[in-house]
Design a protein around this motif. Structure first.
Motif, short mmCIF file in Angstrom:
data_model
loop_
_atom_site.label_atom_id
_atom_site.label_comp_id
_atom_site.label_asym_id
_atom_site.label_seq_id
_atom_site.Cartn_x
_atom_site.Cartn_y
_atom_site.Cartn_z
N GLU A 264 -23.49 -4.53 -10.90
CA GLU A 264 -24.62 -3.45 -11.20
C GLU A 264 -25.82 -4.39 -10.76
O GLU A 264 -26.10 -5.43 -11.08
CB GLU A 264 -24.47 -3.03 -12.56
CG GLU A 264 -25.38 -2.12 -12.90
CD GLU A 264 -25.65 -0.81 -11.85
OE1 GLU A 264 -26.64 -0.91 -11.08
OE2 GLU A 264 -24.62 0.02 -11.80
N VAL A 265 -26.82 -3.56 -10.36
CA VAL A 265 -28.21 -4.16 -10.24
C VAL A 265 -29.23 -3.39 -11.09
O VAL A 265 -30.38 -4.00 -11.20
CB VAL A 265 -28.47 -4.00 -8.55
CG1 VAL A 265 -27.69 -4.89 -7.84
CG2 VAL A 265 -28.71 -2.64 -8.19
N LYS A 266 -28.98 -2.58 -11.49
CA LYS A 266 -30.07 -1.84 -12.52
C LYS A 266 -29.52 -1.81 -13.87
O LYS A 266 -28.41 -1.54 -14.19
CB LYS A 266 -30.04 -0.43 -12.20
CG LYS A 266 -30.48 -0.03 -10.51
CD LYS A 266 -30.40 1.33 -10.12
CE LYS A 266 -30.63 1.56 -8.57
NZ LYS A 266 -30.72 3.14 -8.38
N PRO A 267 -30.56 -2.18 -15.10
CA PRO A 267 -30.28 -2.04 -16.19
C PRO A 267 -29.60 -0.65 -16.67
O PRO A 267 -30.39 0.39 -15.87
CB PRO A 267 -31.40 -2.32 -16.96
CG PRO A 267 -32.45 -3.06 -15.98
CD PRO A 267 -31.75 -2.37 -14.51
N ASP A 268 -28.60 -0.57 -17.53
CA ASP A 268 -28.04 0.68 -17.77
C ASP A 268 -28.93 1.34 -19.21
O ASP A 268 -29.90 0.82 -19.44
CB ASP A 268 -26.57 0.51 -18.09
CG ASP A 268 -26.24 -0.61 -19.15
OD1 ASP A 268 -27.23 -0.90 -19.68
OD2 ASP A 268 -24.86 -0.78 -19.34
N TYR A 269 -27.95 2.12 -19.84
CA TYR A 269 -28.53 2.74 -21.11
C TYR A 269 -28.86 1.64 -22.24
O TYR A 269 -29.73 1.94 -22.87
CB TYR A 269 -27.11 3.57 -21.75
CG TYR A 269 -27.55 4.30 -22.89
CD1 TYR A 269 -28.20 5.40 -22.89
CD2 TYR A 269 -27.05 3.67 -24.14
CE1 TYR A 269 -28.45 6.27 -24.21
CE2 TYR A 269 -27.20 4.33 -25.53
CZ TYR A 269 -28.02 5.60 -25.44
OH TYR A 269 -28.28 6.18 -26.53
N TRP A 270 -28.21 0.51 -22.20
CA TRP A 270 -28.62 -0.45 -23.14
C TRP A 270 -29.59 -1.49 -22.44
O TRP A 270 -29.62 -2.55 -23.13
CB TRP A 270 -27.31 -1.14 -23.58
CG TRP A 270 -26.54 -0.34 -24.51
CD1 TRP A 270 -26.52 -0.12 -25.63
CD2 TRP A 270 -25.36 0.43 -24.01
NE1 TRP A 270 -25.63 0.80 -26.16
CE2 TRP A 270 -24.80 1.10 -25.07
CE3 TRP A 270 -24.66 0.52 -22.80
CZ2 TRP A 270 -23.79 2.02 -25.06
CZ3 TRP A 270 -23.57 1.48 -22.77
CH2 TRP A 270 -23.30 1.97 -23.70
N ASN A 271 -30.08 -1.28 -21.38
CA ASN A 271 -31.01 -1.97 -20.51
C ASN A 271 -30.59 -3.32 -20.54
O ASN A 271 -31.18 -4.46 -20.38
CB ASN A 271 -32.19 -2.08 -21.56
CG ASN A 271 -33.51 -2.81 -20.67
OD1 ASN A 271 -33.55 -2.38 -19.46
ND2 ASN A 271 -34.40 -3.44 -21.30
N SER A 272 -28.96 -3.59 -19.93
CA SER A 272 -28.54 -4.59 -19.55
C SER A 272 -27.10 -4.22 -18.82
O SER A 272 -27.50 -3.34 -18.10
CB SER A 272 -28.03 -5.35 -20.90
OG SER A 272 -26.98 -4.63 -21.68
#
Length: 593
Positions: A264-272
């Motif tokens: 992944e390159v974008k932070p997810d729901y948890w900003n990580s």
């Protein structure tokens, strides 16, 4: 030098003139210096029992630029058993650490120099001949031999697929292995001290399974920019420690090698969970992969990964409590970046490579999200069992029954719900204040033909709330029974009286049934602390042997029997009447003649 437990060297190639000694210093060695021809094998014990892990320190192993690259230097142990069977066990470079708590954070300190080791698991009794071989740049440079006597012990062996019904797991001696456990994938700041607490609780509760992730925050050994073929010795030591403590606690482990966040390159729901920019195989970090999908298609990436597989097999395959290797967690989360057909082909190829490396043939699997059921992965012969992840689904027991039936019909392999939660976004006790969803996910696995309980997520919160009685009660119910035997099949109920849903598995002379009050089938009645007792319910069980049977009814919260009765089965059928109960009740049936 050591940085965060990682051993740094120079180029990947093996340079005779420059060698890293124990990961601490660099020194010149004359190119003409004689290479030791004899190796000493120092065994952890003069004798071993079957399925008891033995550790062998091998020395002196010639120095090399990168002890993690088997093309540079490799240690292997050839073992000839009394039967004449020969296996090859890879060795590995080891670095010792000690641990301490500094405030509320674990700190590891390197202890002395590194060494070369072999971990070996004897699977038969008698005298074994051991030959250690070191190759450098593909040439044999050192050998050493010894023998060891292995006695027959009481250990049960490794986990296998039960060969008759193929629904369950069993151990090498035929002992059934029904998994009663949960996910405990990583630790917090306290590191291995967290697992001291958790495993102590599991030991008392009779929990026999957990799942670990080798991810960036915990046990991962090759995940950051500088880790490529320079594995993290601190995290490897932590995994050693936890696996050993789990073995002592009677807990089997599914070890997940990688998870979706590495792509992944974008932070997810948890900003990580966006680790691709740091991944060592990323071309931006000097790796072979210009895109995430090339992780699965690049030959150079596959070769790097196979070397990591060799190291992991060398270090951890001799732990008899390793239930299975799991390649990926929820790889389909990243299908925006990777192609399913390449993922499947990679699993087949890497599954074959892993089998060729693993001298003990541990089980292999991988996992998807709950919304993705893709038969071409679990159809692979390299995948030994199927999994499903369930979040935000109502009626967990019915979900368990439906998924077990569907997956077993597709793949004819063991299946269990390897992640379960009422909400993927977090621990939500307000939606399940009396933990009925958790209870139903745990208990339903035993009565639907699954190979284990629903493996709950949110382990820290479960530990804080001390909810282990749900597992210990099930363990007490299953103790000394035939749960997991090869002839168990989902039970057939011909009649149901009262507002209950029946679940069960049965053989000709033993059966397990579980009745769930529909009014408490989560989220039904979720907020009701003291639901009315169910009285007058009955079910007719069909397809079991004629004769006299005993039926013992259990309180599933207390983990204690509450009634025992004798019944007569005629024409393969019997009407069963449980005592009055609240929420759910379980019964164990045994044929007496």
């Amino acid at each position: 030098m050591i940085v965060s437990g990682r051993l740094f060297g120079g180029a990947v190639g093996c340079l005779v003139g420059f060698c890293l000694i124990a990961g601490m210093s660099v020194r010149h060695v004359q190119a003409q210096a004689p290479v030791p021809s004899e190796l000493a094998l120092k065994l952890s014990s003069e004798t071993l029992e079957t399925y008891q892990r033995g550790e062998i320190v091998v020395e002196p192993v010639p120095a090399a630029d990168n002890p993690f690259d088997p093309d540079c230097i490799a240690l292997d142990l050839e073992v000839t058993a009394p039967s004449g069977r020969t296996v090859q066990v890879p060795g590995f470079y080891y670095r010792p650490f000690s641990r301490k708590l500094q405030g509320n954070r674990e700190e590891l300190e390197p202890q002395g120099e590194g060494s070369w080791r072999v971990r070996w698991l004897a699977t038969e009794a008698g005298r074994h001949a051991l030959t250690a071989i070191v190759t450098r740049d593909g040439k044999v440079v050192s050998r050493g031999q010894t023998t060891i006597e292995v006695t027959a012990g009481k250990r049960h062996g490794l986990a296998r697929v039960e060969p008759q019904g193929k629904r369950y797991f069993r151990l090498d001696d035929g002992t059934p292995l029904f998994l009663n456990g949960l996910c405990v994938c990583w630790h917090g700041q306290r590191g291995t001290y967290d697992y001291d607490d958790w495993l102590g609780a599991y030991r008392q509760a009779g929990i026999n399974y957990m799942r670990l992730w080798m991810w960036p925050q915990a046990f991962g050994i090759e995940w950051d920019r500088d880790d490529r073929l320079h594995y993290r010795m601190d995290n490897a030591w932590r995994l050693d420690y936890v696996l050993a403590e789990a073995e002592r606690s009677g807990v089997f482990v599914m070890l997940c090698f990688d998870y979706h966040g590495i792509f992944e390159v974008k932070p997810d729901y948890w900003n990580s969970n966006n680790f691709w920019p740091r991944h060592p195989y990323n071309a931006a970090n000097g790796g072979p992969c210009a895109t995430q999908n090339e992780f699965f298609t690049s030959e150079q990436a596959k070769q790097l990964y196979e070397k990591r597989l060799r190291y992991m097999v060398a270090r951890w395959s001799a732990f008899p409590n390793v239930l299975a290797w799991e390649f990926f967690n929820e790889i389909d989360n990243e299908y925006a970046y990777v192609k399913h057909e390449d993922v499947v082909a990679w699993h087949g190829e890497m599954g074959r490579r892993l089998r060729s490396l693993d001298p003990y043939d541990h089980l292999i699997s991988s996992s998807f999200t709950g919304g993705s059921e893709r038969p071409d992965l679990y159809d692979l012969p390299e995948m030994d069992f199927a999994q499903y992840h369930s979040y935000n689904e109502q009626h967990p027991a019915q979900m368990m029954a439906q998924k077990t039936e569907k997956f077993f019909a597709k793949y004819h392999k063991p299946f269990f719900v390897s992640e379960y939660g009422t909400d993927w976004r977090g621990w939500k006790p307000d939606t399940d204040p009396h933990f009925r969803a958790l209870h139903q996910a745990i208990w339903s696995g035993a009565f639907t033909g699954a190979a284990g309980t629903g493996m709950t997520w949110w382990w820290e919160s479960i530990h804080t709330a001390d909810l282990y009685s749900h597992w210990s009660a099930l363990g007490a119910f299953l103790k000394d029974t035939g749960m997991g035997r090869g002839d168990l099949q989902p039970a057939r109920f011909e009649a149901v009286e009262g507002a209950v849903t029946p679940f069960g598995v049965a053989a000709g002379d033993e059966a397990f049934i579980w009745l769930l009050d529909k009014a408490c089938d989560w989220p039904n009645g979720a907020k009701e602390a003291d639901p009315p007792a169910v009285a007058g319910a009955a079910v007719t069980l069909a397809g079991i042997g004629d004769g006299f049977w005993s039926v013992r009814w259990w309180d599933t919260l207390a983990g204690k029997p509450v009634a025992e009765r004798e019944v007569s089965v005629v024409g393969g059928k019997v009407r069963l009447e449980p005592p009055a109960f609240r929420a759910d009740v379980a019964g164990h049936l045994i044929k007496r003649d």
